[in-house]
Design a protein around this motif. Structure first.
Motif, PDB file in Angstrom:
ATOM      1  N   LEU A  71      33.188  43.021   4.218  1.00  0.00           N
ATOM      2  CA  LEU A  71      32.605  42.609   2.943  1.00  0.00           C
ATOM      3  C   LEU A  71      33.603  42.865   1.816  1.00  0.00           C
ATOM      4  O   LEU A  71      34.209  43.928   1.751  1.00  0.00           O
ATOM      5  N   SER A  72      33.734  41.908   0.928  1.00  0.00           N
ATOM      6  CA  SER A  72      34.640  42.087  -0.208  1.00  0.00           C
ATOM      7  C   SER A  72      34.017  43.033  -1.232  1.00  0.00           C
ATOM      8  O   SER A  72      32.800  43.253  -1.242  1.00  0.00           O
ATOM      9  N   GLU A  73      34.844  43.571  -2.098  1.00  0.00           N
ATOM     10  CA  GLU A  73      34.336  44.418  -3.188  1.00  0.00           C
ATOM     11  C   GLU A  73      33.409  43.612  -4.086  1.00  0.00           C
ATOM     12  O   GLU A  73      32.374  44.116  -4.540  1.00  0.00           O
ATOM     13  N   ASP A  74      33.768  42.352  -4.331  1.00  0.00           N
ATOM     14  CA  ASP A  74      32.925  41.478  -5.144  1.00  0.00           C
ATOM     15  C   ASP A  74      31.583  41.264  -4.446  1.00  0.00           C
ATOM     16  O   ASP A  74      30.534  41.252  -5.093  1.00  0.00           O
ATOM     17  N   GLY A  75      31.607  41.109  -3.138  1.00  0.00           N
ATOM     18  CA  GLY A  75      30.377  40.950  -2.370  1.00  0.00           C
ATOM     19  C   GLY A  75      29.484  42.179  -2.451  1.00  0.00           C
ATOM     20  O   GLY A  75      28.257  42.078  -2.592  1.00  0.00           O
ATOM     21  N   ARG A  76      30.085  43.356  -2.377  1.00  0.00           N
ATOM     22  CA  ARG A  76      29.317  44.605  -2.494  1.00  0.00           C
ATOM     23  C   ARG A  76      28.659  44.710  -3.876  1.00  0.00           C
ATOM     24  O   ARG A  76      27.505  45.111  -4.004  1.00  0.00           O
ATOM     25  N   ARG A  77      29.405  44.324  -4.892  1.00  0.00           N
ATOM     26  CA  ARG A  77      28.869  44.341  -6.262  1.00  0.00           C
ATOM     27  C   ARG A  77      27.701  43.357  -6.387  1.00  0.00           C
ATOM     28  O   ARG A  77      26.650  43.684  -6.941  1.00  0.00           O
ATOM     29  N   LYS A  78      27.880  42.153  -5.839  1.00  0.00           N
ATOM     30  CA  LYS A  78      26.828  41.131  -5.905  1.00  0.00           C
ATOM     31  C   LYS A  78      25.561  41.589  -5.188  1.00  0.00           C
ATOM     32  O   LYS A  78      24.449  41.343  -5.659  1.00  0.00           O
ATOM     33  N   LEU A  79      25.718  42.249  -4.028  1.00  0.00           N
ATOM     34  CA  LEU A  79      24.557  42.761  -3.308  1.00  0.00           C
ATOM     35  C   LEU A  79      23.768  43.730  -4.175  1.00  0.00           C
ATOM     36  O   LEU A  79      22.544  43.627  -4.296  1.00  0.00           O
ATOM     37  N   LYS A  80      24.464  44.681  -4.775  1.00  0.00           N
ATOM     38  CA  LYS A  80      23.807  45.698  -5.600  1.00  0.00           C
ATOM     39  C   LYS A  80      23.093  45.059  -6.783  1.00  0.00           C
ATOM     40  O   LYS A  80      21.943  45.400  -7.092  1.00  0.00           O
ATOM     41  N   GLU A  81      23.750  44.116  -7.451  1.00  0.00           N
ATOM     42  CA  GLU A  81      23.142  43.436  -8.589  1.00  0.00           C
ATOM     43  C   GLU A  81      21.921  42.620  -8.171  1.00  0.00           C
ATOM     44  O   GLU A  81      21.000  42.430  -8.960  1.00  0.00           O
ATOM     45  N   TYR A  82      21.898  42.172  -6.929  1.00  0.00           N
ATOM     46  CA  TYR A  82      20.788  41.379  -6.387  1.00  0.00           C
ATOM     47  C   TYR A  82      19.632  42.277  -5.932  1.00  0.00           C
ATOM     48  O   TYR A  82      18.555  41.808  -5.621  1.00  0.00           O
ATOM     49  N   GLY A  83      19.867  43.594  -5.902  1.00  0.00           N
ATOM     50  CA  GLY A  83      18.828  44.537  -5.513  1.00  0.00           C
ATOM     51  C   GLY A  83      18.897  44.999  -4.074  1.00  0.00           C
ATOM     52  O   GLY A  83      17.965  45.614  -3.567  1.00  0.00           O
ATOM     53  N   ILE A  84      20.006  44.725  -3.401  1.00  0.00           N
ATOM     54  CA  ILE A  84      20.217  45.164  -2.022  1.00  0.00           C
ATOM     55  C   ILE A  84      21.310  46.223  -2.037  1.00  0.00           C
ATOM     56  O   ILE A  84      22.398  45.997  -2.560  1.00  0.00           O
ATOM     57  N   ALA A  85      21.016  47.380  -1.467  1.00  0.00           N
ATOM     58  CA  ALA A  85      22.027  48.439  -1.413  1.00  0.00           C
ATOM     59  C   ALA A  85      23.134  48.002  -0.460  1.00  0.00           C
ATOM     60  O   ALA A  85      22.871  47.676   0.695  1.00  0.00           O
ATOM     61  N   PRO A  86      24.378  47.977  -0.938  1.00  0.00           N
ATOM     62  CA  PRO A  86      25.479  47.563  -0.065  1.00  0.00           C
ATOM     63  C   PRO A  86      25.791  48.640   0.972  1.00  0.00           C
ATOM     64  O   PRO A  86      25.503  49.817   0.758  1.00  0.00           O
ATOM     65  N   PRO A  87      26.378  48.236   2.101  1.00  0.00           N
ATOM     66  CA  PRO A  87      26.746  49.230   3.111  1.00  0.00           C
ATOM     67  C   PRO A  87      27.828  50.149   2.574  1.00  0.00           C
ATOM     68  O   PRO A  87      28.630  49.760   1.727  1.00  0.00           O
ATOM     69  N   GLN A  88      27.832  51.366   3.057  1.00  0.00           N
ATOM     70  CA  GLN A  88      28.837  52.319   2.618  1.00  0.00           C
ATOM     71  C   GLN A  88      30.193  51.906   3.152  1.00  0.00           C
ATOM     72  O   GLN A  88      30.339  51.596   4.331  1.00  0.00           O
ATOM     73  N   LYS A  89      31.171  51.862   2.287  1.00  0.00           N
ATOM     74  CA  LYS A  89      32.513  51.435   2.652  1.00  0.00           C
ATOM     75  C   LYS A  89      33.108  52.364   3.708  1.00  0.00           C
ATOM     76  O   LYS A  89      32.944  53.577   3.645  1.00  0.00           O
ATOM     77  N   GLY A  90      33.754  51.739   4.686  1.00  0.00           N
ATOM     78  CA  GLY A  90      34.395  52.503   5.750  1.00  0.00           C
ATOM     79  C   GLY A  90      33.437  52.967   6.818  1.00  0.00           C
ATOM     80  O   GLY A  90      33.805  53.733   7.689  1.00  0.00           O
ATOM     81  N   SER A  91      32.189  52.497   6.776  1.00  0.00           N
ATOM     82  CA  SER A  91      31.215  52.948   7.768  1.00  0.00           C
ATOM     83  C   SER A  91      30.827  51.840   8.741  1.00  0.00           C
ATOM     84  O   SER A  91      29.854  51.974   9.453  1.00  0.00           O
ATOM     85  N   GLY A  92      31.588  50.755   8.762  1.00  0.00           N
ATOM     86  CA  GLY A  92      31.296  49.664   9.673  1.00  0.00           C
ATOM     87  C   GLY A  92      31.199  50.153  11.107  1.00  0.00           C
ATOM     88  O   GLY A  92      31.878  51.089  11.505  1.00  0.00           O
ATOM     89  N   ARG A  93      30.283  49.547  11.851  1.00  0.00           N
ATOM     90  CA  ARG A  93      30.006  49.857  13.255  1.00  0.00           C
ATOM     91  C   ARG A  93      29.355  51.221  13.462  1.00  0.00           C
ATOM     92  O   ARG A  93      29.125  51.625  14.563  1.00  0.00           O
TER      93      ARG A  93
END
Length: 165
Positions: free
Chosen positions: A94-116
């Protein structure tokens, strides 16, 4: 040998495909998600490679169709969309812009570096509404298979959390 014309076509195809939105989270493009993997030219044909967030993601058929339509609007009629399963998609894409968009949309973005690494019940997820970290997991299954349902104890609002994997 790749010509300047092929590079131009490839870039036009990338730009068109990158604008396709996720039908389940319409504030994100497939580029934001990291689903758009590559665009190549093979025997004069544009080939777009995408990787699903989940192997059974129902949105992938719609995404592939939307890519084909976006390419046609660009005049790129000789094109195909290919699904690539390996390496498996991870929320780290996920891009940083994507993480920001998720949060602004009301969805908590996944924690960075925690994939899988799904750490449900052992992780802290900040509320996208008020920012409180006093939250609790209600269900590992949210509105779609890629989200879990959480609740903020601070503002008492439920929210989706985009699962890490």
């Amino acid at each position: 040998m790749v010509t300047a014309l092929q590079n131009d076509i490839r870039q036009r195809a990338w730009d068109a495909a990158a604008k396709v939105v996720d039908p389940e989270i319409p504030v994100l493009t497939i580029a934001d998600l990291g689903v758009l993997r590559e665009v190549t030219m093979n025997d004069g044909c544009v080939e777009v490679a995408i990787t699903p967030t989940y192997s059974g993601c129902p949105a992938m058929n719609v995404i592939a169709l939307e890519i084909e339509l976006a390419l046609q609007r660009e005049g790129l009629t000789s094109a195909k969309v290919r699904t690539v399963l390996s390496p498996a998609w991870t929320t780290d894409w996920l891009s940083e812009d994507g993480r920001r968009k998720l949060k602004e949309y009301g969805i908590a973005p996944p924690q960075k570096g925690s994939g899988r690494r799904a750490l449900f019940g052992k992780q802290t997820v900040a509320c996208p509404q008020c920012g409180s970290e006093d939250t609790e997991l209600l269900s590992e299954f949210g509105s779609t298979s890629c989200k879990a349902l959480w609740r903020c104890r601070g503002c008492r609002e439920p929210f989706d959390y985009f699962k890490c994997h």
